[in-house]
Each structure stands twice: as structure tokens, then as C-alpha cells.
Scaffold this motif. Structure first.
Motif, PDB file in Angstrom:
ATOM      1  N   PHE A 187      27.780  10.701   6.520  1.00 10.88           N
ATOM      2  CA  PHE A 187      29.081  10.193   6.952  1.00 10.88           C
ATOM      3  C   PHE A 187      28.923   8.947   7.814  1.00 10.88           C
ATOM      4  O   PHE A 187      29.649   7.957   7.657  1.00 10.88           O
ATOM      5  CB  PHE A 187      29.820  11.286   7.715  1.00 10.88           C
ATOM      6  N   SER A 188      27.937   8.971   8.708  1.00  9.88           N
ATOM      7  CA  SER A 188      27.678   7.827   9.577  1.00  9.88           C
ATOM      8  C   SER A 188      27.198   6.625   8.774  1.00  9.88           C
ATOM      9  O   SER A 188      27.614   5.488   9.033  1.00  9.88           O
ATOM     10  CB  SER A 188      26.650   8.204  10.642  1.00  9.88           C
ATOM     11  N   SER A 189      26.344   6.846   7.780  1.00  6.62           N
ATOM     12  CA  SER A 189      25.848   5.740   6.951  1.00  6.62           C
ATOM     13  C   SER A 189      26.980   5.105   6.157  1.00  6.62           C
ATOM     14  O   SER A 189      27.055   3.876   6.037  1.00  6.62           O
ATOM     15  CB  SER A 189      24.758   6.244   6.000  1.00  6.62           C
ATOM     16  N   ASN A 190      27.880   5.928   5.621  1.00 11.73           N
ATOM     17  CA  ASN A 190      29.013   5.384   4.875  1.00 11.73           C
ATOM     18  C   ASN A 190      29.933   4.562   5.782  1.00 11.73           C
ATOM     19  O   ASN A 190      30.426   3.497   5.386  1.00 11.73           O
ATOM     20  CB  ASN A 190      29.806   6.517   4.223  1.00 11.73           C
ATOM     21  N   THR A 191      30.156   5.068   6.988  1.00  9.99           N
ATOM     22  CA  THR A 191      31.000   4.340   7.925  1.00  9.99           C
ATOM     23  C   THR A 191      30.377   2.995   8.277  1.00  9.99           C
ATOM     24  O   THR A 191      31.066   1.958   8.315  1.00  9.99           O
ATOM     25  CB  THR A 191      31.210   5.166   9.200  1.00  9.99           C
ATOM     26  N   TYR A 192      29.077   2.989   8.541  1.00 14.02           N
ATOM     27  CA  TYR A 192      28.395   1.743   8.883  1.00 14.02           C
ATOM     28  C   TYR A 192      28.410   0.768   7.709  1.00 14.02           C
ATOM     29  O   TYR A 192      28.599  -0.435   7.891  1.00 14.02           O
ATOM     30  CB  TYR A 192      26.948   2.043   9.299  1.00 14.02           C
ATOM     31  N   SER A 193      28.224   1.277   6.483  1.00 10.89           N
ATOM     32  CA  SER A 193      28.249   0.417   5.311  1.00 10.89           C
ATOM     33  C   SER A 193      29.626  -0.230   5.135  1.00 10.89           C
ATOM     34  O   SER A 193      29.727  -1.422   4.820  1.00 10.89           O
ATOM     35  CB  SER A 193      27.889   1.229   4.058  1.00 10.89           C
ATOM     36  N   LEU A 229      37.931   2.638  10.898  1.00 11.85           N
ATOM     37  CA  LEU A 229      36.501   2.731  11.198  1.00 11.85           C
ATOM     38  C   LEU A 229      36.259   3.249  12.610  1.00 11.85           C
ATOM     39  O   LEU A 229      35.344   4.052  12.839  1.00 11.85           O
ATOM     40  CB  LEU A 229      35.844   1.362  11.022  1.00 11.85           C
ATOM     41  N   ALA A 230      37.072   2.800  13.563  1.00 12.28           N
ATOM     42  CA  ALA A 230      36.929   3.281  14.935  1.00 12.28           C
ATOM     43  C   ALA A 230      37.214   4.774  15.028  1.00 12.28           C
ATOM     44  O   ALA A 230      36.505   5.520  15.716  1.00 12.28           O
ATOM     45  CB  ALA A 230      37.859   2.502  15.861  1.00 12.28           C
ATOM     46  N   ASN A 231      38.248   5.241  14.322  1.00  5.92           N
ATOM     47  CA  ASN A 231      38.554   6.670  14.324  1.00  5.92           C
ATOM     48  C   ASN A 231      37.429   7.480  13.684  1.00  5.92           C
ATOM     49  O   ASN A 231      37.067   8.559  14.172  1.00  5.92           O
ATOM     50  CB  ASN A 231      39.869   6.919  13.585  1.00  5.92           C
ATOM     51  N   ALA A 232      36.880   6.971  12.574  1.00  9.74           N
ATOM     52  CA  ALA A 232      35.783   7.670  11.907  1.00  9.74           C
ATOM     53  C   ALA A 232      34.558   7.743  12.808  1.00  9.74           C
ATOM     54  O   ALA A 232      33.878   8.780  12.887  1.00  9.74           O
ATOM     55  CB  ALA A 232      35.437   6.972  10.596  1.00  9.74           C
ATOM     56  N   SER A 233      34.265   6.654  13.511  1.00 12.67           N
ATOM     57  CA  SER A 233      33.117   6.643  14.412  1.00 12.67           C
ATOM     58  C   SER A 233      33.307   7.619  15.570  1.00 12.67           C
ATOM     59  O   SER A 233      32.381   8.341  15.952  1.00 12.67           O
ATOM     60  CB  SER A 233      32.896   5.229  14.949  1.00 12.67           C
ATOM     61  N   ALA A 234      34.524   7.661  16.130  1.00 13.51           N
ATOM     62  CA  ALA A 234      34.797   8.595  17.227  1.00 13.51           C
ATOM     63  C   ALA A 234      34.680  10.039  16.760  1.00 13.51           C
ATOM     64  O   ALA A 234      34.128  10.899  17.464  1.00 13.51           O
ATOM     65  CB  ALA A 234      36.184   8.323  17.792  1.00 13.51           C
ATOM     66  N   SER A 235      35.191  10.330  15.561  1.00 10.76           N
ATOM     67  CA  SER A 235      35.083  11.679  15.010  1.00 10.76           C
ATOM     68  C   SER A 235      33.629  12.064  14.780  1.00 10.76           C
ATOM     69  O   SER A 235      33.215  13.193  15.071  1.00 10.76           O
ATOM     70  CB  SER A 235      35.869  11.764  13.697  1.00 10.76           C
ATOM     71  N   ASN A 236      32.844  11.122  14.269  1.00 11.09           N
ATOM     72  CA  ASN A 236      31.438  11.398  14.015  1.00 11.09           C
ATOM     73  C   ASN A 236      30.684  11.661  15.320  1.00 11.09           C
ATOM     74  O   ASN A 236      29.848  12.570  15.401  1.00 11.09           O
ATOM     75  CB  ASN A 236      30.810  10.227  13.272  1.00 11.09           C
ATOM     76  N   CYS A 237      30.977  10.875  16.360  1.00 10.52           N
ATOM     77  CA  CYS A 237      30.324  11.087  17.661  1.00 10.52           C
ATOM     78  C   CYS A 237      30.661  12.457  18.216  1.00 10.52           C
ATOM     79  O   CYS A 237      29.800  13.158  18.767  1.00 10.52           O
ATOM     80  CB  CYS A 237      30.756   9.997  18.636  1.00 10.52           C
ATOM     81  N   SER A 238      31.930  12.853  18.088  1.00  6.56           N
ATOM     82  CA  SER A 238      32.337  14.162  18.595  1.00  6.56           C
ATOM     83  C   SER A 238      31.594  15.282  17.870  1.00  6.56           C
ATOM     84  O   SER A 238      31.106  16.229  18.497  1.00  6.56           O
ATOM     85  CB  SER A 238      33.852  14.328  18.423  1.00  6.56           C
ATOM     86  N   SER A 239      31.491  15.191  16.542  1.00  4.45           N
ATOM     87  CA  SER A 239      30.784  16.215  15.776  1.00  4.45           C
ATOM     88  C   SER A 239      29.293  16.219  16.093  1.00  4.45           C
ATOM     89  O   SER A 239      28.664  17.280  16.173  1.00  4.45           O
ATOM     90  CB  SER A 239      31.011  15.992  14.283  1.00  4.45           C
ATOM     91  N   LEU A 240      28.711  15.045  16.278  1.00  2.72           N
ATOM     92  CA  LEU A 240      27.287  14.974  16.622  1.00  2.72           C
ATOM     93  C   LEU A 240      27.013  15.614  17.977  1.00  2.72           C
ATOM     94  O   LEU A 240      25.994  16.305  18.151  1.00  2.72           O
ATOM     95  CB  LEU A 240      26.823  13.517  16.626  1.00  2.72           C
ATOM     96  N   ARG A 241      27.902  15.400  18.932  1.00  4.06           N
ATOM     97  CA  ARG A 241      27.720  16.054  20.234  1.00  4.06           C
ATOM     98  C   ARG A 241      27.845  17.569  20.096  1.00  4.06           C
ATOM     99  O   ARG A 241      27.171  18.324  20.804  1.00  4.06           O
ATOM    100  CB  ARG A 241      28.733  15.514  21.237  1.00  4.06           C
ATOM    101  N   GLY A 242      28.722  18.024  19.191  1.00  8.22           N
ATOM    102  CA  GLY A 242      28.819  19.459  18.949  1.00  8.22           C
ATOM    103  C   GLY A 242      27.539  20.023  18.362  1.00  8.22           C
ATOM    104  O   GLY A 242      27.076  21.093  18.764  1.00  8.22           O
ATOM    105  N   VAL A 243      26.942  19.306  17.411  1.00  5.74           N
ATOM    106  CA  VAL A 243      25.670  19.748  16.828  1.00  5.74           C
ATOM    107  C   VAL A 243      24.574  19.729  17.888  1.00  5.74           C
ATOM    108  O   VAL A 243      23.720  20.625  17.939  1.00  5.74           O
ATOM    109  CB  VAL A 243      25.307  18.862  15.623  1.00  5.74           C
ATOM    110  N   ARG A 244      24.587  18.712  18.749  1.00  2.98           N
ATOM    111  CA  ARG A 244      23.603  18.677  19.835  1.00  2.98           C
ATOM    112  C   ARG A 244      23.752  19.889  20.746  1.00  2.98           C
ATOM    113  O   ARG A 244      22.761  20.468  21.201  1.00  2.98           O
ATOM    114  CB  ARG A 244      23.757  17.388  20.634  1.00  2.98           C
TER     115      ARG A 244
END
Length: 376
Positions: A187-193, A229-244
Motif C-alpha cells: 500500500f505504501s509503495s503504491n501511494t509513493y508511486s 495522497l495525504a489521507n492515504a499516507s496518514a492512514s498507512n502511518c496509523s496502521s503501521l503504528r498499530g502493527v508496531r
């Protein structure tokens, strides 16, 4: 490991509100046992077939056992989380598998619970995993619900490929966490692309690509794309912190007891190394999203600057047009004024006129004109 819903369901609510039971695509019941060899069995069951499987407590000669229920959700709700199972199945799981009730009710509210382990995953991976481990019989009980059919199939395949490690209570949480992390990386790679394409369109990628590759950006569409893109990045960060947080939970449970049930210390060390690697992947992906967040902010500022510059150019062009109109008006205004003045009834230039050519009321025209100019 928290959920955004504020709803809470106790046992009474499970009975009194059966319409809140979440629809599903059936259940996959999996058992992995080790006697002489490691054997795995899998069957697709409905609610009626699942109840006796949970309630059965047949003694086993197996050295270890994993019992797992995977319940695929039939639909995805954005906000409301419903009750995962009917009351009779929930009571059987709580009684016979010793998975605490809060492990299920926490699915519908914000909070955490005190079971051996309960893991909640976020976007783009959805699902809840509740686990209990009986040290007396060396049996691990697990329930994974609200998971998408695609992720359920991936979990089953990976569990079948690594069934020899199912004796370790943390093996199933590790598999689910790894699946969630792979999804988040993708998901992060697609957002960055997608962001790179926007950056190239705006001509701000000159340090990586030639400047002539860029094209004129569509300023009316860019703010919407950048916001997405900003919303997708914020969502991804939130999920990554949950996995952490999930990784930290497994580490905190594992750290005080390095010799869990006499397991091989080398295996425990290998598992700790895998958790460290997963933590590094989480941190690297978070850093990429932090960079993406800052770069998006810079692009937004550039868009505002370009829009302001375009507005200034339009205003400048409008000013030039107004000057041309004013010059043309000044050229024709004297003649228009004279023609209008002498065409009024205050003047009489007809050949038959033998008297005065100017009416004595001409002063009225001058007074009304002066008053109108003064009001303007």
C-alpha cells in the motif's frame, strides 16, 4: 491495538440484539496436532456445525495441538462493528476454549483486553485475532474473525506451509502480523508511486529525471489528488503504528519467559530476530511515509503559489483589456456626448423655426446631469 468504535456489547446484548450479529461466509475450522507426525485438518462449517466442534473436549495423546477458527466477513463496514458470533457459539468458545469474553466485545469498542494475546489489524488488512494457550495440555486456541476472504486464504496457505511450527503459541500471530505488514508495504509503495507521477507532472523531479519530461499540471485536479495522497499516507502511518504495537506486545510477552514450556532457546532467539526484522521494516516504511507527508506539504504550497501566479496573470490581462476599453471609450465619448446633447428637444434646428434655437429649459438638463455625476 485499539478500535475506533465506541460501541460495547456484553453477553446480554448478544442475546437481546440478534440482528447485530455480523454476517459471514461461513467458518474454516483448522486443527494441527503432533503425535508421531504433524497432521493438519481443515473443514468448512456453518454455525450449527461449528458449535459441537468447539464444545468437544475429547482427550488427546498429541504432544501439542492448535485449534483455529477463521471466520470470513461477508461485507466490510466502515464504521460499525457488529457481534462476531451467535450467543451459543460465543459461550462455548469462552467456556471450552477459555478465550475471555472481552476478546470479542473489544472488537466492537475502543480498548484492549487481558487475554494471552489479542491482535487487531487495520487498513488495508482487516481482522481480529484472539488467542488463549493451555499449558497443561499444550493446546493453543485461536479465533480469527472479521477477516477478508482473500487474507483468510493467504493465512491458511502459510499455516499449511509452516505447520511444524504451530506448536509455538506466537506462530499464528506472527503469520498474521507478517501478512498485514506485507499489505502495508504494498500500500505504501503504491501511494509513493502515485505521488511520483504527481511530482513529475509538476516538474519538481528534476534531480531524478530531466526537466523536459514534465508536462503542464492540471491545477484544478492537483489539490484533490494531493489531498487523497495525504489521507492515504496518514492512514498507512496509523496502521503501521498499530502493527508496531502488536510486535511490541509479542516482544513484551516473550521477553520475561525465554524458555516457554521448555521450547528450544534457539527457536525463541530466531523468533525474536524475526520480530526485530519486522520492526525494522515498520520503521523504514514509516520513514518513507513521513517523507511522503513532508513532500506532499511542499507540493501543496507549490500548487497554491502556481494558482496565485495564474490569478495574477489573469488579473494583469484583465487590466490591459480594461485600459484598451477605456481608451476606446475616451475616443468616442466627446462625439457621443455632443450628438446626444444636440439631439434632445432643448434644441430646435429645423428650417421652419423663426425663434430661439435653445429652449429656456436647457438649464434643467444641466442641473440633472450635474446631480447624477455628483451622486456617482
Amino acid at each position: 491495538m485499539t478500535l475506533s468504535s465506541s460501541m460495547y456489547f456484553g453477553p446480554g446484548d448478544w442475546v437481546n440484539q440478534p440482528d447485530l450479529i455480523e454476517r459471514n461466509n461461513g467458518h474454516t475450522y483448522i486443527t494441527i496436532t503432533k503425535e508421531k507426525t504433524v497432521e493438519i485438518s481443515r473443514s468448512k462449517v456453518n454455525d450449527a456445525q461449528l458449535l459441537p466442534l468447539v464444545a468437544s473436549n475429547v482427550p488427546s495423546n498429541a504432544s501439542w495441538t492448535l485449534k483455529l477458527i477463521i471466520t470470513e466477513r461477508a461485507w466490510v463496514s466502515r464504521d460499525v462493528r457488529h457481534i462476531p458470533y451467535p450467543i451459543n457459539i460465543l459461550e462455548a468458545i469462552i467456556k471450552h476454549w477459555r478465550i475471555n469474553e472481552v476478546g470479542f466485545s473489544a472488537h466492537t469498542r475502543a480498548g484492549s483486553c487481558r487475554v494471552v494475546l489479542r491482535l487487531v489489524y487495520g487498513i488495508p488488512f482487516r481482522g481480529t485475532l484472539a488467542i488463549a494457550h493451555d499449558r497443561n495440555t499444550n493446546t493453543t486456541y485461536a479465533v480469527c474473525f472479521a477477516i477478508t476472504p482473500n487474507h483468510a486464504q493467504v493465512l491458511i496457505k502459510r499455516l499449511e506451509a509452516s505447520k511444524e511450527y504451530a506448536f509455538f503459541p506466537f506462530h499464528l500471530p506472527y503469520l498474521l502480523t507478517d501478512i498485514a505488514l506485507i499489505e502495508l508495504e504494498h500500500f505504501s509503495s503504491n501511494t509513493y508511486s502515485d505521488f511520483v507521477h504527481v511530482r513529475e507532472a509538476m516538474g519538481t523531479n528534476m534531480y531524478f529525471l530531466p526537466a523536459d519530461i514534465s508536462c503542464a499540471p492540471d491545477l484544478s485536479e492537483l489539490p484533490r489528488r494531493l489531498t487523497a495522497l495525504a489521507n492515504a499516507s496518514a492512514s498507512n502511518c496509523s496502521s503501521l503504528r498499530g502493527v508496531r504495537g502488536i510486535i511490541e506486545t509479542m516482544e513484551s510477552v516473550l521477553r520475561p519467559t525465554p524458555n516457554i514450556n521448555g521450547y528450544d532457546p534457539a527457536m525463541i532467539c530466531a523468533f525474536e530476530d524475526r520480530l526485530k526484522l519486522m520492526r525494522e521494516v515498520v520503521e523504514n516504511t514509516l520513514r518513507r511515509n513521513e517523507y511522503l507527508k513532508e513532500s506532499i506539504q511542499a507540493q501543496v504550497q507549490l500548487v497554491y503559489a502556481l494558482v496565485a501566479q495564474k490569478d495574477n496573470e489573469i488579473n494583469h490581462q484583465n487590466g490591459a483589456d480594461m485600459r484598451i476599453i477605456a481608451i476606446v471609450t475616451l475616443m468616442f465619448l466627446p462625439g457621443t456626448f455632443v450628438a446626444t446633447l444636440f439631439s434632445t428637444s432643448f434644441w430646435d434646428f429645423s428650417p421652419a423655426n423663426q425663434g430661439a434655437m435653445v429652449s429656456r429649459w436647457v438649464w434643467l438638463y444641466l442641473v440633472v446631469t450635474a446631480k447624477s455625476v455628483a451622486q456617482e
